[in-house]
Design an enzyme around this catalytic site. Structure first.
Site, short mmCIF file in Angstrom:
data_model
loop_
_atom_site.label_atom_id
_atom_site.label_comp_id
_atom_site.label_asym_id
_atom_site.label_seq_id
_atom_site.Cartn_x
_atom_site.Cartn_y
_atom_site.Cartn_z
N LYS A 82 0.59 -1.28 -0.23
CA LYS A 82 0.04 0.33 -0.17
C LYS A 82 0.86 1.83 -0.01
O LYS A 82 0.62 2.41 -0.87
CB LYS A 82 -0.92 0.29 1.70
CG LYS A 82 -1.99 -1.13 1.62
CD LYS A 82 -3.18 -1.03 2.95
CE LYS A 82 -1.87 -1.21 3.93
NZ LYS A 82 -1.16 -3.01 3.75
N GLY B 216 2.82 -0.47 8.83
CA GLY B 216 4.72 -0.22 8.44
C GLY B 216 4.35 0.20 6.75
O GLY B 216 3.95 -0.75 6.13
#
Ligand code: GDP
Ligand code: IMO
Ligand code: MG
Length: 445
Positions: free
Chosen positions: A26, A50
């Site tokens: 992402k 993260g």
């Protein structure tokens, strides 16, 4: 209904959502699509995320700050649905400043709840109490913080700017926390004055950033600015539709955007689902296509599948389209971004799970029952693999989609047919230029 919708103008908003158990890429896709964006908004999760971004040789991992922070012209917003660890946020801001980036554009919702020191402690204590049934959390205090938010015992960013109110809140909340930590065998004696001072200091540090973010986002959209929503975690970690209780504590699906950023559903135009070409999961819980063999080991090492937040090795397995179809429906995906195709480079055959067999029955929809999932067997279809290309991926991407190996293009078409959603972005490496954009929307290059 807002004015732009009434007059038939499509709103320039785009959401990035994880379709699996997180770590789909992402961060990379948000950064790639943020070129030319005006605003990037995080709407849920916290420093458990993260998100890795690679710019040239520089690799940046962000946990709490929106990925838009690496682009100078983008306003980054932390919405009310995010839970904020002020210390972690300070570290990330310092890191960005050290790399020469400005952080003035950061806006933090006054309604966002704060991860308190006792939330981290409770996260660890609750995990220990669960014993072998532990969730395998990131230990960032996420669950206890969201629990307090729902129990109306949270402290919010806006409270840091009002000493009297903050003192009052702490006086009513801390005795409850002391009793709770004691019952879990981790007695925590909190010095209220010390904690108050610390929180007021954070208030001083962040006061220029803390605002009511919903009108800022709303107005930007109304004015036709390009606004992105960056999801954290993934659909299968969603508190309602993931593999409960082996999930995180927020709504990671596109539904979370409305409550977590304070905008109406009619303002979400595109929803891009990020899908890794195989599946990974960190932490405990069912994973039907998990490979505990040599192929799983290959995915782990070739994909460098080690957690960005905790460094834990990720569990690896084949692509599971039961999972991805679940994500298509729940998020209303308008396209897919397929990442890490390069990791499958030297597989002779690639397996894809199309349904489960549970107690002799073929199951197409992802079940809610953990017991059923534990009995589920994957039903696979096999596709021919592609061999590693001889040239570098950047050069390959410049040549365009048709230059990709035929078997890889077949894999992509197969995913489109099986999910009913077009693949808009193809990613074959960590870098910005190791990406092929097939989309024809206002967000296309
Ligand atoms: P996120 O949590 O969804 O943002 O994903 P992470 O950043 O935790 O993990 C994805 C990892 O894969 C990061 O190290 C990325 O740099 C890397 N990555 C993203 N896309 C690709 C790709 O297409 N190929 C390869 N080899 N790595 C990728
Ligand atoms: P990004 O945004 C992968 C997992 C944890 C654990 C469960 C609950 O990088 O995709 P938590 O600390 O949230 O209470 O842990 O959720 N988890 C993630 N797994 N990527 C993430 O974020 C995750 N955030 C939480 O491993 O199983
Ligand atoms: Mg990640």
């Amino acid at each position: 209904m807002n004015l732009l919708t009434i007059i038939g103008v499509i709103l320039p908003t785009l959401a990035i959502i994880g379709t699996q158990w997180g770590d789909e890429g992402k961060g990379k896709i948000t950064d790639y699509l943020a070129e030319g964006a005006d605003m990037v908004v995080r709407f849920q999760g916290g420093a458990n995320a993260g998100h890795t971004i690679k710019i040239g040789e520089e690799v940046i991992a962000l946990h709490l700050l929106p990925s838009g922070m690496v682009r100078p012209d983008v306003i980054s917003v932390i919405g009310n649905g995010v839970v904020i660890d002020c210390e972690e946020m300070g570290k990330e801001i310092e890191g960005l400043k050290r790399s020469g980036r400005a952080v003035d554009g950061l806006r933090i919702s006054d309604r966002a709840n704060i991860v308190m020191p006792y939330h981290r402690l409770l996260d660890g204590a609750e995990e220990r109490a669960r014993g072998s049934k532990g969730v395998g959390t990131t230990g960032r205090g996420i669950g206890p913080c969201y629990s307090d938010k729902m129990a109306r015992s949270g402290i919010r960013m806006g409270d840091l700017l009002d000493e009297e109110y903050l003192r009052e809140r702490l006086s009513s909340i801390l005795p409850l926390k002391e009793r709770l930590t004691e019952s879990l065998g981790q007695p925590l004696e909190i010095d209220q004055e010390e904690l108050l001072e610390k929180l007021l200091d954070y208030g001083k540090i962040y006061k220029n950033h803390i605002v009511d973010t919903s009108p800022i986002i709303y107005d930007a959209i109304q004015k036709g600015k390009r606004v992105m929503f960056e999801g954290a975690q993934g659909t299968m970690l969603d508190i309602d539709y993931g593999t409960y209780p082996y999930v995180t504590s927020s709504n990671c699906t596109s539904a979370g955007i409305c409550s977590g950023a304070g905008i109406p559903p009619s303002m979400i135009e595109e929803v891009v689902g990020v899908m890794k070409a195989y599946t990974t999961r960190v932490g405990a819980g069912p994973f039907v296509t998990e490979l505990k063999d040599e192929v799983g080991e290959r995915l782990l090492h070739q994909g460098m599948e080690f957690g960005t937040t905790t460094g834990r090795p990720r569990r690896c397995g084949w692509l599971d389209l039961v999972v991805v179809r679940h994500a298509v429906r729940l998020n209303g995906l308008t396209s897919l971004a397929v990442t890490k195709l390069d990791v499958l480079n030297d597989m002779d055959t690639i397996k894809v799970c199309v349904a489960y067999e549970i107690d002799g029955q073929r199951v197409e929809n992802f079940p809610g029952s953990i017991a059923k999932l534990e009995r589920a067997r994957p039903i696979y279809e096999e596709l021919k693999g592609w061999k590693a290309w001889s040239e570098d991926t950047v050069a390959l991407c410049r040549k365009g989609y048709s230059a990709l190996p035929e078997e890889m293009r077949n894999f992509i078409t197969y995913v489109e047919q099986r999910t009913g959603v077009k693949v808009g972005i193809v990613s074959v490496g960590k870098g910005r230029d190791e990406t092929i954009d097939l989309r024809e929307t206002r967000w296309s290059k």
